[in-house]
Design an enzyme around this catalytic site. Structure first.
Site, PDB file in Angstrom:
ATOM      1  N   HIS A  44       2.787  -0.054   7.400  1.00  0.00           N
ATOM      2  CA  HIS A  44       1.995   0.857   6.167  1.00  0.00           C
ATOM      3  C   HIS A  44       3.245   1.625   5.327  1.00  0.00           C
ATOM      4  CE1 HIS A  44      -0.315   2.600   3.518  1.00  0.00           C
ATOM      5  NE2 HIS A  44      -0.139   3.960   4.197  1.00  0.00           N
ATOM      6  N   ASP A  46       4.010   4.190   2.622  1.00  0.00           N
ATOM      7  CA  ASP A  46       3.428   4.873   1.503  1.00  0.00           C
ATOM      8  C   ASP A  46       4.406   5.037   0.375  1.00  0.00           C
ATOM      9  OD1 ASP A  46       0.990   6.336   2.700  1.00  0.00           O
ATOM     10  OD2 ASP A  46       2.517   6.518   4.158  1.00  0.00           O
ATOM     11  N   ASP A 168      -5.119   2.621   4.647  1.00  0.00           N
ATOM     12  CA  ASP A 168      -4.786   4.080   4.389  1.00  0.00           C
ATOM     13  C   ASP A 168      -5.821   4.918   3.899  1.00  0.00           C
ATOM     14  OD1 ASP A 168      -3.102   6.068   4.977  1.00  0.00           O
ATOM     15  OD2 ASP A 168      -2.031   6.168   3.067  1.00  0.00           O
TER      16      ASP A 168
END
Length: 963
Positions: A44, A46, A168
């Site tokens: 993941h 960001d 998220d």
């Protein structure tokens, strides 16, 4: 923001039938007689959080957070190429697009091969992974469509996401689910464990589209306990980037209390990069008991993992080999590399019946005193800036589509909005303002005036009001000026009433020593649908003395009044006292004031502090900012205002104009004082005698409205442990309370958190300043210094509407849309463009219909999205189906052909293929698509329809920008 260890992985999985070589056809074999453990490697990444997008991509400032996305993609691609059984899923298209541009042809061919074979599965498809609580559906759709277009252009059908990967967000929204459903994703999710702090929350969920509005209803596959029996630390030690994260309530990639596998190597050899020294042996049997099939899913990865993909895949190879070798000794566990779509395919093959769920997943908590409701309101200035910028971007797109090919030729050379669009998605960038200004002025090739030559300082300047809505508007213009008298004329040269009023004392105080204009020029402008009007402003008598409007004094009861409303105030305290709806002949006592919750720094019940993500007041009763407000009343022919000053850091202007059926509240809060050592969370609260029985209503991402009930969850029995924070919900555009007859609605100009803590009341959190970190990864208190270091000052607006419950939607639906895509004021020196008035539509649409998207797709194509703003049954007239003729709607171009598309605008609607699931209400059957007649396009309540139109521009291919 990044995913803390305390947040168990919510996934949003959505499946389409895949093309040959990808999708479920590329899935690894499973064993029907065994427990199949689907291991899903992922990272993941960001698109901006503790570091900037560039810093994350290039891997700089690693002292703050170790992350280098370019190395992750380099490493993963190389490792996937070495073993055809390996799999990896990736979501963030913003990083993938940047990385792709830097690769040679050999690497690009390799990546295409991995995608075509299903070894690299692209999930989500958005430019970034949008938040679900604070995101407006328009902005979320924009960035999703941008990413999906990029993937289709590069990889074709196999590059189109089969899962909407939402790992998220801290909670899941019903409207975002509807967006995914209409964007061609059917779906499955395992949302955060501990939803709303109850031990019996049925958290893993599925979502499916419902007709006609294509909203999603979630269904729940396995019955999962709030906390699995085993957990492991999510930090890598005191000095690691993950230090301080709470325990992970799922066994992602560490031993998690299970014995490390014998005979494969020491824990140090098998150790995972997340927690050195612990082996990645999963714990499938306990987890499997919570699932309804013999398939379970384990995500292998987290924030910015796989920079060393060799380490990850080498140990995962060992793990799979070890687990499967034990089958010879009677083990019934079969481990395999997998993807979310492969896992979902197996569940679909099970042919089970799933229950339905129709609400959302807010508020989220990961413990009895850890409600993630603070981030609904954190950084209010940034949230307002994002909302404003999203509107500017839509204006830029509209003008580019209306102008046609001429929009690509400007004073600085050829170009289009593609770079702006790509750069402005996370969040949308305000550069759209300047782009819109250039297009409005293009026929005269005028430059954007620099700030030092601001047009309002000229003796003659032009105000251009652009209206992005599909219906005409009247809009108040308020400009800072230095002179005392001006003449304003409309596009036909007719005089427009205007007046200069003094700048408020609060605004002068905020300016400090910077000076600025002493007055503000007021007048009412108007603009046609999808068009603009120009107003010429000429300074009069520069040397004449200023006779400012009088401030009435001695009024025994201050009030504001026009033909629609009468607003009464308490003459002693200065507070709002009553709102009277004059048109319908009823009134409602309404008290409004500002309060602050004392932010918890931790207590005997829990060390949890209130912070950027967590809202936790130390008491349920807020503290008034002041018991009285100093007031000043201003009444002119153009505006009536009551100025309230509650303290040195909190003030408000209540404003009413002629013809305005709502009360405007312009609040200014900050710098919040913290010298007393107390963090403060400031709210605006409205109190009424309405008997609401704990019920109130909030919007979902600015569109659907959901009923809320204090201390209650629709799908499980709630044991409330935080009576304030546990009842806060995201408010993107509106919140309201009502009884059987009367409804009080408050519209917001940005996303905020809100609730109804007391019957008959509603409140919105407008600002927060905190002194403690909430231990969720940010690593610092939410203490924004502002421009001068004294603390952030925020100014925003609330619109208050009082109407009958039956007719309230007729007001709040179009008004909320006007707040989101507001008309934009542009200034130009001198007389301005020769074109004084323009509408991109042949006729206005009714207030029930909105042109969500008018976006160029090449030189001769335009993407159109039309939406019905009303929900079924909320309005006698507004909730009716409506039809529109696309072929005669636009004036800037002629539509020659139309193809209906899925919501993302990247695939034709007829090519969407969905898996059909058995539910408690039966198995849905696919609806045959009706033949499209562009002369009669019908929209049902809450429906969005998307069209790719081939267009012909008149004359030399020029639209708005023609000669």
């Amino acid at each position: 923001m990044a995913l803390p260890g305390a947040v168990a992985l919510p996934l949003l999985l959505l499946l389409l039938s895949g093309a040959a070589g990808c999708g479920h056809q590329s899935c690894s074999p499973t064993r029907p007689d065994m427990l199949n453990v689907h291991l899903v490697p992922h990272s993941h990444d960001d698109v901006g959080w503790l570091k900037t997008v560039d810093q994350y991509y290039y891997g700089v400032r690693n002292r703050d957070q170790h992350a280098g996305v370019q190395y992750i993609l380099d490493s993963v691609v190389a490792q996937l190429a070495t073993n055809p059984s390996r799999r990896f899923v990736y979501a963030e298209v913003a990083f993938l697009a940047r990385w792709w541009r830097q690769q040679d042809q050999a690497t690009r061919r390799l990546v295409r091969e991995l995608v075509q074979e299903g070894r690299l599965e692209l999930v989500g498809g958005g430019w970034c992974m949008s938040d679900e609580a604070a995101a407006h559906y328009g902005a979320a759709l924009e960035q999703m469509a941008l990413g999906r277009r990029f993937l289709r252009r590069l990889f074709g059908a196999c590059g189109m996401p089969r899962v909407a990967w939402q790992i998220d967000p801290f909670g899941h929204a019903r409207e975002l689910a509807a967006t995914f459903a209409q964007g061609s994703y059917p779906t499955c999710t395992t949302p955060p464990r501990g939803c709303a702090g109850t031990s019996s929350a049925p958290t893993p969920l599925w979502w499916t589209a419902t007709a006609p509005s294509a909203t999603w209803t979630p269904w729940s596959p396995p019955s999962w306990r709030r906390r699995p029996p085993r957990s492991c630390r999510g930090d890598g030690g005191p000095g690691s980037p993950r230090a301080g994260y709470p325990k992970i309530p799922v066994p992602w990639d560490g031993c998690c209390g299970c014995p490390c596998p014998p005979g494969v190597g020491s824990p140090g050899v098998l150790g995972c990069p997340r927690a050195p020294g612990r082996g990645p042996e999963p714990c499938p049997p306990p987890q499997a008991r919570q699932y309804r099939t013999n398939h379970i899913l384990m995500t292998m990865g987290s924030d910015f993992h796989y920079e060393n993909a060799h380490l990850w895949f080498k140990n995962l190879d060992k793990l799979i080999a070890h687990a499967n070798a034990r089958q010879a000794n009677g083990s019934r566990v079969h481990a395999l590399y997998s993807t979310p779509s492969c896992y979902l395919w197996e569940l679909h093959r099970a042919n089970l019946t799933w229950p339905l769920k129709t609400d959302d997943f807010f508020p989220y908590s990961d413990g009895p005193h850890q409600f993630w409701t603070g981030f609904f309101s954190s950084r209010p200035a940034f949230k307002g800036y994002e909302r404003l910028s999203s509107g500017f971007l839509q204006i830029c797109s509209q003008l580019e589509a209306l102008a046609g090919p001429s929009a690509r030729d400007g004073p600085y050379g050829p170009g289009d909005s593609s770079v702006l669009r790509a750069g402005g998605q996370c969040p949308v960038h305000s550069g759209g303002h300047q782009g819109a200004l250039h297009l409005l002025q293009r026929p005269q090739h005028q430059r954007v005036p620099p700030q030092r030559d601001h047009p309002s300082r000229e003796h003659l300047f032009t105000v251009i009001l652009y209206n992005p809505l599909a219906w005409g508007v009247t809009w108040p213009v308020r400009l800072p000026v230095r002179a005392t008298s001006y003449a304003v004329t409309d596009p036909q040269g007719q005089p427009v009433a205007s007046q200069v009023v003094p700048v408020s004392g609060v605004t002068r105080w905020l300016r400090g020593d910077t000076g600025g204009a002493p007055g503000e020029l007021l007048f009412q402008a108007w603009a046609p649908p999808l068009g603009f009007s120009t107003f010429e402003v000429k300074q009069l008598s520069p040397g004449a003395p200023w006779d400012p409007p009088r401030w009435p004094s001695g009024d025994p009861e201050p009030k504001l009044e026009n033909e629609h409303l009468r607003i009464r105030f308490d003459p002693i305290t200065g507070h709002l006292l009553e709102i009277q709806n004059l048109a319908k002949g009823f009134s409602l006592p309404v008290f409004q004031s500002f309060y602050w919750y004392n932010a918890s720094a931790g207590d005997g019940l829990s060390p949890q502090a209130s912070g950027a993500y967590i809202f936790r007041p130390n008491a349920s009763t807020p503290i008034p900012v002041a018991k009285r407000a100093a007031t000043r009343l201003l009444k002119t022919a153009l505006v009536q205002e009551l100025h309230q000053n509650f303290s040195a850091w909190c003030s408000q202007v209540l404003r009413l104009r002629p013809g305005q059926p709502y009360l405007e509240l312009e609040w200014t809060v900050g710098p919040i004082p913290v010298a007393d050592g107390l963090g403060k969370e400031v709210i605006s609260r409205f109190e009424t005698p309405l008997r609401t029985a704990g019920h109130f209503y909030t919007d979902s991402n600015g569109r659907q409205v959901l009923e809320r009930r204090r201390d209650f969850r629709p799908t499980w029995n709630l044991s409330q442990s935080e009576p304030v924070a546990g009842n806060y919900y995201p408010v993107n555009t509106r919140i309201f309370i009502k009884d059987e007859k009367v409804q009080l609605t408050v519209l917001t100009d940005r996303s905020q958190g809100g609730s109804s803590i007391l019957d008959g009341s509603l409140e919105l959190m407008v600002h927060r300043r905190l002194l403690k970190d909430d231990n969720r990864g940010l690593g610092e208190p939410l203490d924004e210094p502002g421009a001068d270091g004294r603390g952030l000052v925020v100014r925003g607006r609330h619109l208050v509407l009082l109407d009958t419950a039956a007719a309230a939607a007729d007001q709040h639906r179009p008004r909320a849309q006007e707040m989101v895509t507001s008309p934009s004021v542009v200034l130009a020196p001198g007389p301005g463009p020769h074109l004084r008035w323009f509408s991109g539509l042949q006729r206005a649409l009714p207030p029930s219909l909105h042109l969500l998207t008018v976006e160029p797709r090449g030189a001769r194509a335009v993407l159109l999205r039309l939406e019905h703003l009303f929900e079924l049954g909320e309005s006698r007239n507004g909730s009716r189906p409506l039809s529109v003729d696309l072929t005669t709607l636009f004036s800037a171009f002629t539509i020659t052909s139309v193809q209906e598309m899925a919501l993302g605008g990247d695939i034709p609607l007829h090519s969407v293929s969905r898996l059909l699931w058995n539910t408690a209400t039966g198995t849905p059957k696919p609806r045959p698509l009706a033949r499209l007649d562009p002369r009669r396009v019908t929209l049902e309540p809450m429906q969005i329809r998307t069209f790719l139109a081939s267009v012909r521009y008149e004359g030399l291919g020029e639209g708005l920008g023609g000669p």
